[in-house]
Design a protein around this motif. Sequence first.
Motif, PDB file in Angstrom:
ATOM      1  N   ASP A 176       0.844  -1.269   0.329  1.00  0.00           N
ATOM      2  CA  ASP A 176      -0.142  -0.376   0.520  1.00  0.00           C
ATOM      3  C   ASP A 176       0.593   0.859   0.026  1.00  0.00           C
ATOM      4  OD1 ASP A 176      -2.176  -1.539   0.098  1.00  0.00           O
ATOM      5  OD2 ASP A 176      -2.793  -0.740   1.648  1.00  0.00           O
ATOM      6  N   TYR A 177       1.961   0.934   1.493  1.00  0.00           N
ATOM      7  CA  TYR A 177       3.064   2.398   0.674  1.00  0.00           C
ATOM      8  C   TYR A 177       3.532   2.417  -0.572  1.00  0.00           C
ATOM      9  CZ  TYR A 177       6.408   5.740   2.140  1.00  0.00           C
ATOM     10  OH  TYR A 177       6.904   6.758   2.557  1.00  0.00           O
ATOM     11  N   PHE A 178       4.376   1.532  -1.061  1.00  0.00           N
ATOM     12  CA  PHE A 178       4.469   1.732  -2.017  1.00  0.00           C
ATOM     13  C   PHE A 178       3.819   2.220  -3.652  1.00  0.00           C
ATOM     14  CE2 PHE A 178       8.280   0.568   0.222  1.00  0.00           C
ATOM     15  CZ  PHE A 178       9.164   1.566   0.862  1.00  0.00           C
ATOM     16  N   ALA A 179       2.694   1.543  -3.681  1.00  0.00           N
ATOM     17  CA  ALA A 179       2.046   2.070  -4.863  1.00  0.00           C
ATOM     18  C   ALA A 179       1.160   3.514  -4.417  1.00  0.00           C
ATOM     19  CB  ALA A 179       1.004   1.455  -4.484  1.00  0.00           C
ATOM     20  N   GLN A 180       1.681   4.386  -3.979  1.00  0.00           N
ATOM     21  CA  GLN A 180       1.042   6.103  -4.020  1.00  0.00           C
ATOM     22  C   GLN A 180       2.275   6.563  -4.430  1.00  0.00           C
ATOM     23  OE1 GLN A 180       0.844   7.154   0.760  1.00  0.00           O
ATOM     24  NE2 GLN A 180       2.634   6.307   0.911  1.00  0.00           N
ATOM     25  N   GLY A 188      21.225  11.635  12.131  1.00  0.00           N
ATOM     26  CA  GLY A 188      20.344  10.602  11.615  1.00  0.00           C
ATOM     27  C   GLY A 188      20.273   9.511  12.822  1.00  0.00           C
ATOM     28  N   LEU A 189      21.442   9.803  13.810  1.00  0.00           N
ATOM     29  CA  LEU A 189      20.575   8.686  14.614  1.00  0.00           C
ATOM     30  C   LEU A 189      19.857   9.732  15.531  1.00  0.00           C
ATOM     31  CD1 LEU A 189      24.352   7.569  16.041  1.00  0.00           C
ATOM     32  CD2 LEU A 189      22.996   5.808  14.426  1.00  0.00           C
ATOM     33  N   ASN A 190      19.825  10.357  16.168  1.00  0.00           N
ATOM     34  CA  ASN A 190      18.643  11.314  16.716  1.00  0.00           C
ATOM     35  C   ASN A 190      17.630  11.677  16.170  1.00  0.00           C
ATOM     36  OD1 ASN A 190      20.997  11.798  18.727  1.00  0.00           O
ATOM     37  ND2 ASN A 190      21.738  13.611  17.393  1.00  0.00           N
ATOM     38  N   ALA A 191      17.700  11.405  14.650  1.00  0.00           N
ATOM     39  CA  ALA A 191      16.532  11.999  14.560  1.00  0.00           C
ATOM     40  C   ALA A 191      15.080  11.096  14.233  1.00  0.00           C
ATOM     41  CB  ALA A 191      15.672  11.733  12.716  1.00  0.00           C
ATOM     42  N   ALA A 192      13.368  11.039  14.779  1.00  0.00           N
ATOM     43  CA  ALA A 192      12.944  10.666  14.976  1.00  0.00           C
ATOM     44  C   ALA A 192      12.278  10.112  13.303  1.00  0.00           C
ATOM     45  CB  ALA A 192      11.401  10.908  14.897  1.00  0.00           C
ATOM     46  N   ASN A 193      11.709   8.925  13.745  1.00  0.00           N
ATOM     47  CA  ASN A 193      11.152   8.064  12.885  1.00  0.00           C
ATOM     48  C   ASN A 193      10.362   8.355  12.219  1.00  0.00           C
ATOM     49  OD1 ASN A 193      12.504   5.398  12.847  1.00  0.00           O
ATOM     50  ND2 ASN A 193      11.473   4.394  14.364  1.00  0.00           N
ATOM     51  N   VAL A 194       9.362   8.209  10.768  1.00  0.00           N
ATOM     52  CA  VAL A 194       9.273   9.053   9.644  1.00  0.00           C
ATOM     53  C   VAL A 194       8.435   8.275   9.628  1.00  0.00           C
ATOM     54  CG1 VAL A 194       8.327   9.901   7.096  1.00  0.00           C
ATOM     55  CG2 VAL A 194      10.773  10.475   8.419  1.00  0.00           C
ATOM     56  N   VAL A 195       6.921   9.174  10.020  1.00  0.00           N
ATOM     57  CA  VAL A 195       5.678   8.112   9.691  1.00  0.00           C
ATOM     58  C   VAL A 195       5.013   8.589   8.735  1.00  0.00           C
ATOM     59  CG1 VAL A 195       3.314   7.900  10.607  1.00  0.00           C
ATOM     60  CG2 VAL A 195       5.142   7.894  12.878  1.00  0.00           C
ATOM     61  N   PRO A 196       4.414   7.638   7.446  1.00  0.00           N
ATOM     62  CA  PRO A 196       3.967   8.811   6.256  1.00  0.00           C
ATOM     63  C   PRO A 196       2.720   9.060   7.066  1.00  0.00           C
ATOM     64  CG  PRO A 196       4.311   5.975   5.962  1.00  0.00           C
ATOM     65  CD  PRO A 196       4.950   6.175   7.671  1.00  0.00           C
ATOM     66  N   GLN A 197       2.533  10.353   5.767  1.00  0.00           N
ATOM     67  CA  GLN A 197       1.872  11.547   6.142  1.00  0.00           C
ATOM     68  C   GLN A 197       0.098  10.795   5.660  1.00  0.00           C
ATOM     69  OE1 GLN A 197       2.580  15.454   4.811  1.00  0.00           O
ATOM     70  NE2 GLN A 197       4.705  14.998   5.795  1.00  0.00           N
ATOM     71  N   SER A 198      -0.007  10.141   4.339  1.00  0.00           N
ATOM     72  CA  SER A 198      -1.931   9.252   3.874  1.00  0.00           C
ATOM     73  C   SER A 198      -1.939   8.625   5.282  1.00  0.00           C
ATOM     74  CB  SER A 198      -1.233   8.129   3.235  1.00  0.00           C
ATOM     75  OG  SER A 198      -2.288   7.567   2.750  1.00  0.00           O
ATOM     76  N   GLU A 199      -3.272   9.308   5.506  1.00  0.00           N
ATOM     77  CA  GLU A 199      -3.838   8.766   6.404  1.00  0.00           C
ATOM     78  C   GLU A 199      -4.157   7.301   6.342  1.00  0.00           C
ATOM     79  OE1 GLU A 199      -7.549  10.904   7.555  1.00  0.00           O
ATOM     80  OE2 GLU A 199      -6.633  12.802   7.145  1.00  0.00           O
ATOM     81  N   SER A 200      -4.853   6.560   5.180  1.00  0.00           N
ATOM     82  CA  SER A 200      -5.105   5.204   5.513  1.00  0.00           C
ATOM     83  C   SER A 200      -3.132   4.698   5.996  1.00  0.00           C
ATOM     84  CB  SER A 200      -5.500   5.046   3.879  1.00  0.00           C
ATOM     85  OG  SER A 200      -4.887   5.205   2.838  1.00  0.00           O
ATOM     86  N   ILE A 201      -2.492   4.988   5.522  1.00  0.00           N
ATOM     87  CA  ILE A 201      -1.914   4.143   5.555  1.00  0.00           C
ATOM     88  C   ILE A 201      -0.647   3.981   7.169  1.00  0.00           C
ATOM     89  CG2 ILE A 201       1.212   3.497   4.967  1.00  0.00           C
ATOM     90  CD1 ILE A 201       0.139   4.314   2.346  1.00  0.00           C
ATOM     91  N   GLN A 202      -1.081   6.051   6.953  1.00  0.00           N
ATOM     92  CA  GLN A 202      -0.923   6.166   9.338  1.00  0.00           C
ATOM     93  C   GLN A 202      -1.282   5.710  10.217  1.00  0.00           C
ATOM     94  OE1 GLN A 202      -1.672  10.862  10.347  1.00  0.00           O
ATOM     95  NE2 GLN A 202       0.948  11.173  10.076  1.00  0.00           N
ATOM     96  N   ILE A 203      -2.514   5.435   9.966  1.00  0.00           N
ATOM     97  CA  ILE A 203      -2.854   4.650  10.861  1.00  0.00           C
ATOM     98  C   ILE A 203      -2.752   2.707  11.271  1.00  0.00           C
ATOM     99  CG2 ILE A 203      -5.482   6.100  11.551  1.00  0.00           C
ATOM    100  CD1 ILE A 203      -6.653   3.535   9.811  1.00  0.00           C
ATOM    101  N   ARG A 204      -2.450   2.835  10.704  1.00  0.00           N
ATOM    102  CA  ARG A 204      -1.733   1.158  10.775  1.00  0.00           C
ATOM    103  C   ARG A 204       0.001   1.520  10.653  1.00  0.00           C
ATOM    104  NH1 ARG A 204      -2.794  -1.764   5.049  1.00  0.00           N
ATOM    105  NH2 ARG A 204      -2.324   0.205   4.680  1.00  0.00           N
ATOM    106  N   TRP A 205       0.126   2.779  10.472  1.00  0.00           N
ATOM    107  CA  TRP A 205       1.688   2.170   9.992  1.00  0.00           C
ATOM    108  C   TRP A 205       2.808   1.936  11.509  1.00  0.00           C
ATOM    109  CZ3 TRP A 205       4.385   2.188   5.914  1.00  0.00           C
ATOM    110  CH2 TRP A 205       5.875   2.666   5.813  1.00  0.00           C
ATOM    111  N   THR A 206       2.829   2.575  12.004  1.00  0.00           N
ATOM    112  CA  THR A 206       3.299   2.621  13.692  1.00  0.00           C
ATOM    113  C   THR A 206       3.464   1.063  14.138  1.00  0.00           C
ATOM    114  OG1 THR A 206       3.572   4.614  13.889  1.00  0.00           O
ATOM    115  CG2 THR A 206       3.875   3.140  16.166  1.00  0.00           C
ATOM    116  N   ALA A 207       1.974   0.685  14.805  1.00  0.00           N
ATOM    117  CA  ALA A 207       2.024  -0.418  15.065  1.00  0.00           C
ATOM    118  C   ALA A 207       2.236  -1.626  14.454  1.00  0.00           C
ATOM    119  CB  ALA A 207       0.542  -0.867  15.950  1.00  0.00           C
ATOM    120  N   VAL A 208       1.952  -1.638  13.275  1.00  0.00           N
ATOM    121  CA  VAL A 208       2.561  -2.690  12.221  1.00  0.00           C
ATOM    122  C   VAL A 208       3.961  -3.106  11.736  1.00  0.00           C
ATOM    123  CG1 VAL A 208       2.873  -3.803  10.138  1.00  0.00           C
ATOM    124  CG2 VAL A 208       0.621  -2.927  10.522  1.00  0.00           C
ATOM    125  N   MET A 209       4.760  -1.783  12.001  1.00  0.00           N
ATOM    126  CA  MET A 209       6.231  -1.618  11.792  1.00  0.00           C
ATOM    127  C   MET A 209       6.977  -1.618  12.887  1.00  0.00           C
ATOM    128  SD  MET A 209       7.089  -0.316   8.938  1.00  0.00           S
ATOM    129  CE  MET A 209       8.314   0.299   8.789  1.00  0.00           C
TER     130      MET A 209
END
Length: 175
Positions: A62-66, A144-165
């Motif tokens: 889903d993510y890479f199909a954007q 890069g070691l201090n940077a927060a993880n990036v959560v995609p901005q797409s709402e349909s992906i964002q709501i699943r992202w962190t838990a799945v990752m």
Amino acid sequence: MTDVVLPIVDLDLFLSQPPQSEVVQQECKKAADALINYGALLLHDSRVSEDDNDIFLDLMEDYFAQPEQDLKRDERPELGYQVGVTLENTEKPKCAVDEPCLQIIAKLAPSERPLDITAHSPDPKCRFFWKMSEKPPYETQFPGLNAANVVPQSESIQIRWTAVMEKWGQSMKNA
């Protein structure tokens, strides 16, 4: 174009058999041959849930199909692509142009050298880097070691992202 079927390396063999057993040695050879011939392989590990694998793969699909412009919002080139997405044809093999690296390769026995690196193009794959660690308790010289993880901005992906990752990453760490 011919479809490539990647070899499946069974990690369960390494857990259930002595390291010097014939079956483990054959599996090691299969893994080495796959990396030499394809640069990739598939792993089977019964400690990892097939359902978790499917959920993770569905999320990645889903993510890479954007559209590319949506993916680009998740790039962090200023952090050396150490978090977020790295799009296709971004990464270039260092040794194809780095003289000290080329000199080291030239000193290797021919059987130990990598396959042809002189005509390498940028890497055609996309990837997403999700760190499975907490921020270090100290500041480093490497942003890069201090940077927060990036959560995609797409709402349909964002709501699943962190838990799945996090679940998939924990599965990999526990395996």
